[in-house]
Design an enzyme around this catalytic site. Structure first.
Site, mmCIF file in Angstrom:
data_model
loop_
_atom_site.group_PDB
_atom_site.id
_atom_site.type_symbol
_atom_site.label_atom_id
_atom_site.label_comp_id
_atom_site.label_asym_id
_atom_site.label_seq_id
_atom_site.Cartn_x
_atom_site.Cartn_y
_atom_site.Cartn_z
ATOM 1 N N ARG A 57 0.936 -1.043 0.197
ATOM 2 C CA ARG A 57 0.043 -0.076 0.013
ATOM 3 C C ARG A 57 0.771 1.220 0.313
ATOM 4 N NH1 ARG A 57 1.374 1.863 3.846
ATOM 5 N NH2 ARG A 57 0.181 3.767 3.589
ATOM 6 N N GLN A 207 -3.680 3.284 9.814
ATOM 7 C CA GLN A 207 -2.287 3.206 9.060
ATOM 8 C C GLN A 207 -1.308 3.939 9.843
ATOM 9 O OE1 GLN A 207 -2.844 4.311 5.099
ATOM 10 N NE2 GLN A 207 -4.190 2.495 4.591
ATOM 11 N N ASP A 248 -1.952 11.462 -2.600
ATOM 12 C CA ASP A 248 -2.126 10.512 -3.828
ATOM 13 C C ASP A 248 -2.219 10.895 -5.120
ATOM 14 O OD1 ASP A 248 -2.415 7.467 -2.447
ATOM 15 O OD2 ASP A 248 -3.125 8.911 -1.104
ATOM 16 N N LYS A 259 -5.284 11.130 2.162
ATOM 17 C CA LYS A 259 -5.854 10.340 3.025
ATOM 18 C C LYS A 259 -7.206 11.023 4.011
ATOM 19 C CE LYS A 259 -4.672 6.774 3.338
ATOM 20 N NZ LYS A 259 -5.259 5.444 2.601
#
Length: 360
Positions: A57, A207, A248, A259
């Protein structure tokens, strides 16, 4: 699958390792921090499933894994009179494994371009492997450049150690090595500019709590984990100087797709006078995406919110579990890429950054 229990001593892990002979080893990040487990992928379907299921990931790591997947497929085919046709299904499978992280499609674009330029069919397997290795190594070098540039910005504001807030996971595990936003914190720590790092748990999949907190401990960086909803309280009470996050994808106007929870942090940072830094490779800048809200954002299963310990429960109402949100460009103080930093980003500045480096 190979696994072992994680000891308390510091360890250095490679999240992606090419083993040769058409084999790719991926660190299963779903098992961290209590267990080190690896998945050995022997075909493209296994690589694509590993990306989709978050064994691997982080946008850069997904792109690197996909590039090795294409190299793996070519090695297994060995010879073909029409390599583009022979690998078309493999490209499509990997492209469809994840929709938001532009690093995945960027890395596959590098592999497509490499393939398109090759004229000798017998050279294809070796040259595609070289291209995949280059994607891996260039990401690691880009991370170090971003780390240095971000550290300089932090040091320019104050020469003394500062308090920094991190969100999500974007360290060595999520990249080719060193990290993006985490790489900035790592470089700042090495320069004596970090007093304390505050790291959120980061929904979904925690995460921050599972991965970033562990990487901070491994690097010996002083840090404290907090629940996502404590960010405002900490900004008010702890004199935090910077929020540093990864992206991202970055739209042409400077909107950052990050995120989930990043947008809220940016609003809070503006209210509390905290500087806000987005760190991402220039390959994450998508000039074809005019504004961030034009991108369809991924949602994960509602089950992740409906578990308490080992017990599942049902609220009786609909559940929303988005993975990303869009932070408007006007809330960003600076975007840091390996090609340079852009303060108060906008469409003209982003286009100028990319066009300048194409000319050089």
């Amino acid at each position: 699958m190979q696994s072992k229990t994680l000891s308390s001593e510091q360890v250095s892990l490679e999240s992606i390792e090419w083993l040769g002979n058409g084999h790719l080893r991926l660190l299963d990040q779903r098992r961290l921090p209590d267990r080190i487990a690896y998945r050995d992928c022997n075909n493209v379907a296994e690589v694509a499933e590993s990306i989709a299921s978050l064994v691997v990931r982080g946008g850069p790591a997904m792109g690197i894994a996909a590039a090795y997947g294409i190299a793996m497929a070519a090695q297994r085919i060995r010879t073909s009179d029409n390599w583009e046709a022979a690998l078309a299904a493999d490209f499509d499978m990997l492209e469809g494994a994840q929709s938001t992280a532009i690093s995945l499609s960027w890395a596959l674009g590098i592999m497509r371009e490499t393939l398109r330029k090759l004229t000798l069919p017998q050279d294809v397997p070796a040259r595609l492997l070289q291209a995949a290795i280059s994607v891996h190594e260039s990401d690691r070098e880009a991370n170090r450049s971003m780390g240095r540039l971000g550290m300089q910005l932090i040091g320019r504001r104050q020469k003394k150690p500062q308090k920094i807030m991190l969100h999500s996971n974007d360290g060595a595990l999520a990249t080719g090595g060193y990290g993006t936003a985490f790489g900035v914190v790592r470089a700042a720590h090495e320069a004596g500019l970090v007093d304390q790092v505050y790291v959120s748990e980061t929904r979904p999949l925690l995460q921050g709590a599972r991965l970033t907190a562990w990487e901070l401990a491994q690097a010996g960086i002083p840090a404290q984990l907090h629940i996502d909803s404590a960010a405002a309280h900490l900004m008010k009470s702890q004199n935090i100087a910077w929020v540093v996050v990864a992206a991202d994808r970055i739209a042409a106007n400077g909107d950052a797709i990050c995120k989930i929870g990043t947008y809220a942090l940016a609003v809070l940072a503006m209210h509390h006078g905290v500087r806000f830094m987005v760190v991402a490779s220039s390959s994450c800048i998508d000039l074809a995406l005019e504004v961030g809200d034009d991108l369809a954002l991924e949602e994960r299963s509602s089950r992740e919110l409906l578990q308490f310990g080992e017990r599942d429960f049902d609220t009786g109402i609909a559940v929303s579990n988005p993975v990303f949100d869009v932070t408007p460009a006007d809330l960003l103080d600076v975007i840091v890429t390996e090609k340079g930093a852009i303060e108060r980003p906008d469409e003209q500045k982003l286009a100028a950054l990319l066009s300048h480096h194409r000319l050089h």
